[in-house]
Each structure stands twice: as structure tokens, then as C-alpha cells.
Design a protein around this motif. Structure first.
Motif, mmCIF file in Angstrom:
data_model
loop_
_atom_site.group_PDB
_atom_site.id
_atom_site.type_symbol
_atom_site.label_atom_id
_atom_site.label_comp_id
_atom_site.label_asym_id
_atom_site.label_seq_id
_atom_site.Cartn_x
_atom_site.Cartn_y
_atom_site.Cartn_z
ATOM 1 N N GLY A 191 -9.350 -27.326 61.395
ATOM 2 C CA GLY A 191 -7.897 -27.439 61.543
ATOM 3 C C GLY A 191 -7.195 -27.785 60.241
ATOM 4 N N PHE A 208 -10.161 -25.025 70.967
ATOM 5 C CA PHE A 208 -9.509 -25.069 69.651
ATOM 6 C C PHE A 208 -9.492 -23.683 69.003
ATOM 7 C CE2 PHE A 208 -10.257 -25.227 65.061
ATOM 8 C CZ PHE A 208 -9.090 -25.828 64.629
ATOM 9 N N LEU A 209 -10.630 -22.989 69.022
ATOM 10 C CA LEU A 209 -10.707 -21.648 68.419
ATOM 11 C C LEU A 209 -9.747 -20.680 69.095
ATOM 12 C CD1 LEU A 209 -14.561 -21.151 67.882
ATOM 13 C CD2 LEU A 209 -12.832 -21.647 66.139
ATOM 14 N N LYS A 257 -5.326 -27.427 56.955
ATOM 15 C CA LYS A 257 -4.432 -26.357 56.496
ATOM 16 C C LYS A 257 -4.826 -25.800 55.136
ATOM 17 C CE LYS A 257 -1.928 -26.662 60.157
ATOM 18 N NZ LYS A 257 -2.100 -25.622 61.206
ATOM 19 N N GLU A 293 -6.902 -21.210 70.247
ATOM 20 C CA GLU A 293 -5.532 -21.419 69.776
ATOM 21 C C GLU A 293 -5.381 -21.142 68.283
ATOM 22 O OE1 GLU A 293 -2.898 -22.098 71.686
ATOM 23 O OE2 GLU A 293 -4.256 -21.923 73.405
ATOM 24 N N GLN A 294 -6.366 -21.576 67.491
ATOM 25 C CA GLN A 294 -6.212 -21.545 66.032
ATOM 26 C C GLN A 294 -6.904 -20.364 65.357
ATOM 27 O OE1 GLN A 294 -4.191 -23.701 64.485
ATOM 28 N NE2 GLN A 294 -3.719 -24.569 66.485
ATOM 29 N N TYR A 295 -7.990 -19.876 65.933
ATOM 30 C CA TYR A 295 -8.748 -18.764 65.351
ATOM 31 C C TYR A 295 -9.078 -17.753 66.459
ATOM 32 C CZ TYR A 295 -9.605 -21.775 61.248
ATOM 33 O OH TYR A 295 -9.472 -22.573 60.131
ATOM 34 N N TYR A 326 -12.665 -16.651 68.142
ATOM 35 C CA TYR A 326 -12.879 -16.999 69.557
ATOM 36 C C TYR A 326 -13.426 -15.794 70.324
ATOM 37 C CZ TYR A 326 -11.729 -18.099 74.426
ATOM 38 O OH TYR A 326 -11.788 -18.292 75.790
ATOM 39 N N ARG A 358 -13.086 -29.513 65.177
ATOM 40 C CA ARG A 358 -11.637 -29.330 65.253
ATOM 41 C C ARG A 358 -10.911 -29.861 64.023
ATOM 42 N NH1 ARG A 358 -10.741 -31.818 71.134
ATOM 43 N NH2 ARG A 358 -12.320 -33.237 70.252
#
Length: 634
Positions: free
Chosen positions: A131, A11-12, A133, A14-16, A20, A127
Motif C-alpha cells: 500500500g 486488499f489486492l 505510495k 481494491e488496490q491491484y 488480483y 497490505r
């Protein structure tokens, strides 16, 4: 307990992605961070203190219920605020409860301890929480500079009023960390308010200087080739404070034994004391700075300037003129087409910060500060010989200063908020370069965090056997500095001319935008939802054409920072409004400051670029282009 590290890391990634990279292949201290299950089966963590005892971060019965009660208890703090800072993530229970209780709030989260976050990654599925917003920024790190930068990023897009929350357990578990964070937050708040005032105050000065200094940038070398040329040598960073006069004789004897860098108007005092610095650093865009430099003869003194500096200062003759850049100067970066190999410094708000970075760039690992008093010892503003502002006005100002700061001798000096902001900026810079040795040689100035005390007499004793010889630094300049290659000069000139020729296009686009806005202003009741939806689509098409233009981002965007920041802070509120008349109304309100400032900024740019085009470099280029155009038409 089930472990979630693999899912959380994916998850990190992709999103952070930056977080990561920070946590990848790292492990936490399992002796210090001890996990268990609460009575309700949720993962919780305890911290092993220095006395060996475990202190729990959460309720051992029900951490979720504990966090929900906390979320309800803070309603008075957050109800009137749109943006919230939460210091402490832990295992995420408090953030999770906050987001559930206040779904309309936007939150900035900072976890100081990377080990805590690594532990949370392993024992909780984060997550859904991370996640959400409504999380504007998620930061990790205990270092002051890391916290400062992430807070500054948040303040750039936050509302004017912000609620500040702390995880309750952190106050007892990490009291020093909490106190440090509060201090950093205080510094960022003051600095951000100061920078907003600066943006407006210096708009005209910056337009003049950044534009009219372009020919000088093209014709003079940067200091790129001087990088590390003074390694193994101490640098003395000279400021304009009263302590300079007290150490003038010793400083004179250090000439040709260390690199002497005059920060801004301190060169006035140095010349009065008959001390010629090895290099003078200038960056101040103001009229007062020009008046201070106007009578000085620096023809044979190396001068390092930042393109923000008052353009009239660079009209004089200098035999050794060179430049570096600020990382905030996007117009110059755009026109000069800067890359990672060009000398780019942080903007610290004080020329002393620029001088420090110049010394580090030149290779000095020991930096001694003198005249960097950041206060008013004995109610004196400047060293004798420094005439930067009217003395009577300064004396009147002095009577208004009611703040005090600890000095190097253990007592206190009178100071003001401006001086404190400058000192704190220098302290952050010192913290960032913590592997360099910084010394404060002032006997009367403010104590500067991150420095040790060393007198100039002590430095002289260390360097008494050294003699670099007269003109040693000028010899390095003559041997190493090179002008820009002809190919790069040509590219810069072409870009500047092209921008000037396209200025009318931006005006036309904004006229189109203004016309589109005026079509609905005060007439929203005349439009149905379908017409408003189409109006928004057309608006986005016009605005996207403007905002996606590279030259607008780097040049116009610089001079419209305050207005664009205002839009960014409130944009998400407008985007999430599903009631179309309300949505359009909010959009009109967001654009109002920008539309008001556009005419002023575009007028400034056109006036200064017309003046710039009269410079021989650009006049010749345009003449050549016109001749080519005439031949092709023929």
C-alpha cells in the motif's frame, strides 16, 4: 503461523485489480515452497531444489534485520537516483526495508515467480508494504514478454537514471531467471532510448502521413474481412537481407504454394528476380522509403499499408490497396474510431514484424523467414536489387560497425545496435506467438531466438504437390474485402472536420496557459503563499481543460509524447513539495519543454489539416456544412 490470504486478497482487489485477477483461485506448489518461522517469529520460505535440498530465501534467525542491513549496504547505488528497480519481492522484507531507509525514492518491483507471491499472500500481511505510495508499479511473471511490458511501462514514467537492485538470494536460487531479466532490461533500455529518438525524428513525417493518409483510409478497406482466410497455409516473410538473393530460385518455385509476403523494400529484389509477392507490406514514414517505392510498378500487386507510411507512396494507383493499424497510432485510432474488431497490430519498429502479424492475422500458423538477416553477412547490407539508401554511404557506415552477433552457421556476423534492437523486437514478437511455428530459412543471417532452421528447399519439398493457381490471393481479396459502411465513413469525416475547426481553440487555451505561467516566471519573490496557492488552483483549472479533452489526448498528445512523458516522470516530485515557491518553480520547469514544443506541433497540425481540407472528401463536407449554416442563418 497465522494466515493472511483473505485480508491480502481483499486488499489486492481494491488496490491491484489486475494482480488480483491473476492470483484468484490459484495455489502454489507446496512441495517446492516450504514455509517456517524464523527464530524471531517471522514467516520465511525455503525453495526445494532439484536435488531435494531446501535452500532458504531468508535468514533463519531474523529476516527483517538481514533486509535492513542490505538496505544500508546499497546506499551508494541509490543515493543519487530518484527511481529504483527491485527484482524480487519474495516475502517483502527487502522492499519493506528499502521503503523505510529511502522514503523519498520511487520503486518498481517485479516478482518473477507467481508461486512465491501466492505463498507470501498466505503467510505475511502485505497490505502496508504494497500500500506504500512510493511503489510505482508492481509486476509479476517470469515470461520475457510480461517482464518487457512492465519494464516498458515503468521506463515511460521513470527518471532518466535508474538504480537496478536484485534480491540477493535470487542470484543463487534463480540464476537463469536473473540472467534473463538482465537481458530483458538491457533490451528495454535500448528500445526506450531508440523510441524517444524516433518520436522526435519522425514528428514531421508522422504529422504528414497520419493526416494526409486519412482520405485513403476512408476510401480503402481494412483487412478485417481477410482474417483467417489463409489458414492451413505457410507464409514466407521476405526481408531485404543478403540471404534473399541466395534463395531466389527456390522462392520463385514456391510461388502459388505458400503465401509470399514482401516486407517493405524487399519487393525491389523480388521484382528484380521476377518473383511477384502475394502481398507487399509497407509502413516506413521516411523519405528514403518513398524514393525506394517511387519507381516500382505495383498496380496489380496487393499492398497492405499502415497509415504511418509516406503519404506520397499512396498517391500512386493500386488495384488492391488495403490497410491495418498500429496500436501506438492514437491519432488514427481517434479519427477512424477503431474498435476491437479492427485489425490493429503491435508496432515492432521493423516492417518484418508487421508482415509477421499480417500473416498471423490471415491465419497462417507456420511462418518461414528469409532475408531476415539482422546483420551484415559478408559485410553486405541488402540483397541485390534493394536500393534503399546510397551505396557509398552504406559502405562508409559499414566500417564503423564494431558489434558482432551469432549467426545460423555457428560463427558471427558484423552488426550494429540498430539491427540488434530490430532483431530483439522480432524475437519478442515470436515469443508472444509461441504457439506458432517460426523457421529461419537464411543460411547466413543472425540466429533468431524462437525460430528453428528450415531451408526453402525443405519447404518446397513439403509443398510440392500444392498448386493454389495464379491470382489465388487476389481472388480472395475480390471476394472478401468490403469498403467501410457509409455511416462509418460519415462519422469519420465529421470527426476530422470538427477537429480541424477546433484547432484555434487549443491555441487560445495554450496562450492562456502561457500567459498564466509568464505572470510568475522570474517573479516568485513577489508572491506570498496564499497568492501562489491561488495561482496553482487557477493553473490546474486551465490545464485540466486542455488535458481532459479527448482529441488532445489522442492527437496532440501523440506528437507531444516526449514532453508529456517528461512531465509525468517528475510530476510526483512537484506534487509532494510542500514549499510553495519551490513547488511552483518545479512546475514551471516541468512545463518548459511542452511550451517550447507546442508552437511547433500546433503549426504542423494546422498546416497539414489545411492541406487535408483540400481533399475532395473534406472539401465537399465543409461546403455542405457552410450551406446548411447559411440556410439556418437566413
Amino acid at each position: 503461523m497465522r494466515k493472511f490470504a483473505a485480508d491480502n486478497l481483499l486488499f489486492l482487489r481494491e488496490q491491484y485489480p489486475e494482480i488480483y485477477k491473476l492470483v484468484l483461485n490459484r495455489s502454489y506448489n507446496r512441495e517446492r515452497y516450504v514455509t517456517e518461522s524464523s527464530k524471531h517469529g517471522d514467516a520465511i520460505v525455503s525453495i526445494r531444489a532439484e536435488d531435494g535440498k531446501l535452500r532458504s530465501v531468508y535468514s533463519r534467525y531474523d529476516p527483517k534485520l538481514e533486509a535492513e542491513r542490505w538496505a544500508l549496504s546499497i546506499s551508494k547505488q541509490v543515493n543519487e537516483m530518484q527511481d529504483v528497480i527491485l527484482y524480487g519481492f519474495g516475502f517483502g522484507y527487502h522492499l519493506e526495508a528499502f521503503l523505510k531507509a529511502y522514503p523519498d525514492k520511487r520503486v518498481f518491483v517485479h516478482e518473477p515467480h507467481i508461486d512465491m507471491f501466492l505463498c507470501a499472500l498466505e503467510y505475511r500481511d502485505l497490505r502496508d508494504i504494497l500500500g506504500n505510495k512510493r511503489i510505482a508499479i508492481f509486476g509479476i511473471g517470469e515470461e520475457s514478454i510480461v517482464q518487457y511490458e512492465s519494464l516498458a511501462q515503468f521506463f515511460a514514467q521513470s527518471d532518466e537514471q535508474v538504480a537496478v537492485l536484485e534480491m540477493p538470494a535470487y542470484r543463487n536460487l534463480f540464476p537463469d531467471t536473473i540472467l534473463n531479466y538482465r537481458q530483458v532490461l538491457k533490451e528495454v533500455t535500448k528500445s526506450f532510448a531508440s523510441s524517444l529518438r524516433t518520436l522526435t525524428h519522425f514528428r514531421h513525417d508522422w504529422a504528414r502521413n497520419k493526416i494526409l493518409n486519412l482520405p485513403v483510409n476512408i476510401e480503402t478497406p481494412s483487412i478485417k474481412e481477410l482474417r483467417d482466410c489463409c489458414s492451413e497455409m505457410p507464409a514466407i516473410i521476405v526481408g531485404s537481407g543478403p540471404s534473399l538473393g541466395m534463395e531466389a530460385e527456390t522462392l520463385r518455385r514456391l510461388k502459388n504454394r505458400a503465401l509470399i509476403i514482401a516486407a517493405g523494400t524487399s519487393v525491389q529484389a523480388l521484382l528484380k528476380y521476377k518473383i511477384e509477392p502475394d502481398i507487399v507490406v509497407v509502413m516506413d514514414p521516411s523519405e528514403n522509403n518513398f524514393k525506394a517505392f517511387e519507381p516500382l510498378d505495383l498496380e496489380n500487386v496487393p499492398l497492405l499499408y499502415i497509415p504511418d507510411v509516406h503519404s506520397s507512396i499512396l498517391r500512386k494507383k493500386y488495384n488492391y490497396l488495403m490497410h491495418a493499424f498500429f496500436n501506438t497510432d492514437t491519432p488514427t485510432a481517434y479519427f477512424m474510431q477503431l474498435t476491437e474488431i479492427d485489425p490493429v497490430f503491435q508496432s515492432t519498429g521493423t516492417v518484418s514484424g508487421t508482415a509477421i502479424q499480417a500473416a498471423i492475422y490471415l491465419g497462417c500458423r507456420e511462418l518461414v523467414l528469409i532475408g531476415q538477416d539482422f546483420s551484415f553477412p559478408g559485410d553486405q547490407y541488402y540483397a541485390d536489387g534493394v536500393v534503399h539508401r546510397d551505396p557509398e554511404a552504406l559502405a562508409l557506415e559499414m566500417q564503423q560497425f564494431t558489434e558482432w552477433v551469432d549467426n545460423v552457421s555457428g560463427s558471427q556476423n558484423r552488426t550494429n545496435q540498430s539491427m540488434n534492437v530490430l532483431r530483439e523486437g522480432i524475437e519478442r514478437l515470436i515469443d508472444e506467438y509461441s504457439d506458432y511455428a517460426f523457421y529461419n530459412a537464411s543460411r547466413v543471417g543472425a540466429a533468431i531466438k524462437g525460430t528453428k532452421l528450415k531451408t526453402l528447399e525443405q519447404l518446397l519439398e513439403e509443398r510440392k504437390e500444392v498448386d493454389l493457381g495464379d491470382g489465388w490471393f487476389i481472388q480472395k481479396i475480390n471476394r472478401l474485402l468490403k469498403p467501410y459502411p457509409e455511416e462509418r465513413r460519415s462519422r469519420i469525416i465529421n470527426r476530422v472536420v470538427k477537429f480541424y475547426e477546433e484547432l484555434p481553440r487549443f491555441d487560445e487555451q495554450f496562450e492562456q496557459l502561457e500567459k498564466h505561467v509568464n505572470a510568475v516566471r522570474g517573479k516568485l519573490d513577489n508572491y506570498n503563499d496564499e497568492e501562489l496557492r491561488q495561482w496553482l488552483i487557477n493553473f490546474e483549472d486551465i490545464w485540466k481543460t486542455i488535458i481532459d479533452d479527448e482529441s488532445f489526448k489522442y492527437v496532440h498528445g501523440f506528437f507531444l509524447q516526449r514532453e508529456l512523458n517528461y512531465m509525468e516522470r517528475h510530476w510526483y516530485q512537484m506534487k509532494e513539495d510542500i514549499h510553495l515557491p519551490s513547488k511552483v518553480s518545479k512546475l514551471l520547469e516541468l512545463f518548459e519543454p511542452l511550451m517550447r514544443s507546442w508552437e511547433e506541433v500546433t503549426s504542423l497540425l494546422i498546416t497539414r489539416f489545411q492541406e487535408l481540407m483540400e481533399d475532395p472528401i473534406f472539401r465537399e463536407k465543409r461546403l455542405q456544412d457552410n450551406q446548411i449554416g447559411s440556410l439556418s442563418n437566413g
